[in-house]
Write a protein that holds these residues in place. Structure first.
Motif, PDB file in Angstrom:
ATOM      1  N   ARG A  56      -3.523 -10.206  -0.813  1.00  0.00           N
ATOM      2  CA  ARG A  56      -3.500  -8.738  -0.770  1.00  0.00           C
ATOM      3  C   ARG A  56      -3.835  -8.226   0.633  1.00  0.00           C
ATOM      4  O   ARG A  56      -3.152  -7.347   1.170  1.00  0.00           O
ATOM      5  CB  ARG A  56      -4.481  -8.155  -1.803  1.00  0.00           C
ATOM      6  N   LYS A  57      -4.856  -8.800   1.249  1.00  0.00           N
ATOM      7  CA  LYS A  57      -5.251  -8.366   2.595  1.00  0.00           C
ATOM      8  C   LYS A  57      -4.185  -8.711   3.626  1.00  0.00           C
ATOM      9  O   LYS A  57      -3.962  -7.939   4.567  1.00  0.00           O
ATOM     10  CB  LYS A  57      -6.593  -8.988   2.974  1.00  0.00           C
TER      11      LYS A  57
ATOM     12  N   GLU B  43      -5.929 -14.292  -4.516  1.00  0.00           N
ATOM     13  CA  GLU B  43      -5.396 -12.933  -4.726  1.00  0.00           C
ATOM     14  C   GLU B  43      -5.856 -11.996  -3.612  1.00  0.00           C
ATOM     15  O   GLU B  43      -5.065 -11.229  -3.053  1.00  0.00           O
ATOM     16  CB  GLU B  43      -5.844 -12.378  -6.086  1.00  0.00           C
ATOM     17  N   SER B  44      -7.136 -12.040  -3.291  1.00  0.00           N
ATOM     18  CA  SER B  44      -7.704 -11.162  -2.267  1.00  0.00           C
ATOM     19  C   SER B  44      -7.108 -11.464  -0.896  1.00  0.00           C
ATOM     20  O   SER B  44      -6.730 -10.548  -0.156  1.00  0.00           O
ATOM     21  CB  SER B  44      -9.222 -11.323  -2.234  1.00  0.00           C
TER      22      SER B  44
ATOM     23  N   LYS C 295       2.227 -16.209  -4.051  1.00  0.00           N
ATOM     24  CA  LYS C 295       1.707 -15.271  -3.053  1.00  0.00           C
ATOM     25  C   LYS C 295       2.489 -15.398  -1.745  1.00  0.00           C
ATOM     26  O   LYS C 295       2.780 -14.401  -1.080  1.00  0.00           O
ATOM     27  CB  LYS C 295       0.207 -15.487  -2.819  1.00  0.00           C
TER      28      LYS C 295
ATOM     29  N   LYS D 239       5.665 -13.627  -2.262  1.00  0.00           N
ATOM     30  CA  LYS D 239       5.474 -12.169  -2.184  1.00  0.00           C
ATOM     31  C   LYS D 239       5.436 -11.709  -0.724  1.00  0.00           C
ATOM     32  O   LYS D 239       6.019 -10.673  -0.382  1.00  0.00           O
ATOM     33  CB  LYS D 239       4.190 -11.761  -2.925  1.00  0.00           C
TER      34      LYS D 239
ATOM     35  N   ILE E   8      -0.929  -8.857   3.045  1.00  0.00           N
ATOM     36  CA  ILE E   8       0.164  -7.892   2.836  1.00  0.00           C
ATOM     37  C   ILE E   8      -0.237  -6.513   3.354  1.00  0.00           C
ATOM     38  O   ILE E   8       0.569  -5.829   4.001  1.00  0.00           O
ATOM     39  CB  ILE E   8       0.576  -7.867   1.355  1.00  0.00           C
ATOM     40  N   GLU E   9      -1.470  -6.108   3.119  1.00  0.00           N
ATOM     41  CA  GLU E   9      -1.941  -4.823   3.649  1.00  0.00           C
ATOM     42  C   GLU E   9      -1.883  -4.814   5.176  1.00  0.00           C
ATOM     43  O   GLU E   9      -1.502  -3.800   5.783  1.00  0.00           O
ATOM     44  CB  GLU E   9      -3.377  -4.547   3.186  1.00  0.00           C
TER      45      GLU E   9
END
Length: 190
Positions: free
Chosen positions: A63-64, A59-60, A125, A128, A66-67
């Motif tokens: 997320r990073k 998940e982390s 992921k 996504k 995508i950021e």
């Protein structure tokens, strides 16, 4: 019972490194304990088990990623130039001797035969990330081609991420990207 006193994100980051390098299956609980510096009880209390920690690591990482895409697109002169810059980053990363491919791709490949929830999580992921890229492509090129171009872009990213370190690979990858993605303004990288 006492509350855990550690930086959760730091533990997750350390775990990403361990799982990324060794994979899920080869990362024993002993390795997790050694890498994180936590006692097994603290890991179980905070994350449930190794799988729970692995889920949070995936998940982390996603997320990073995508950021980083959002940040790059916000600072690039155009979306297509941002995509070129993103691909160039992946080429440069993949030529480093310490390169480990992509954590999500490696997980998807490692767990493909057995399937299961962790394989599905890594796949979702990656989906996504494709959605995010499709959204950017749609803004510049329209919805008619955004889905196909996002799929093509992801396939090229996978190729770069798997191709990995070898002599002269950066120039070869750049040539392959330019040939396979002619709709991008490669001259913006010069």
């Amino acid at each position: 019972m006492a509350r855990a006193q550690f930086d959760r994100e730091e533990i997750i980051d350390k775990s990403i490194g361990l799982f990324w390098e060794n994979g899920y299956s080869a990362s024993s609980m002993q390795k997790v304990v050694k890498t994180t510096g936590l006692k097994p009880g603290s890991i179980y209390l905070a994350f449930g088990n190794k799988e729970g920690l692995f889920r949070e690591a995936l998940e982390s990482y996603a997320r990073k990623t995508i950021e980083a895409i959002h940040h790059l697109m916000a600072t690039a002169p155009s979306i297509s130039a941002g995509i070129c810059m993103f691909l160039e980053q992946k080429v440069v990363e993949s030529t480093q001797k310490t390169y480990c491919s992509c954590f999500l791709v490696k997980t998807r490949l490692e767990l493909a035969a057995e399937g299961g929830e962790l394989h599905e999580l890594a796949s979702s992921k990656l989906d996504k990330i494709e959605e995010v890229l499709e959204g950017y492509i749609d803004k510049e090129y329209g919805s008619e081609v955004s889905k196909q171009r996002a799929i093509s872009l992801m396939m090229h990213i996978f190729g770069v991420r798997v191709y990995g370190y070898q002599q002269g690979s950066a120039d070869r990858m750049r040539l392959g990207l330019k040939e396979g993605l002619p709709w991008l303004p490669w001259e913006t990288l010069n």
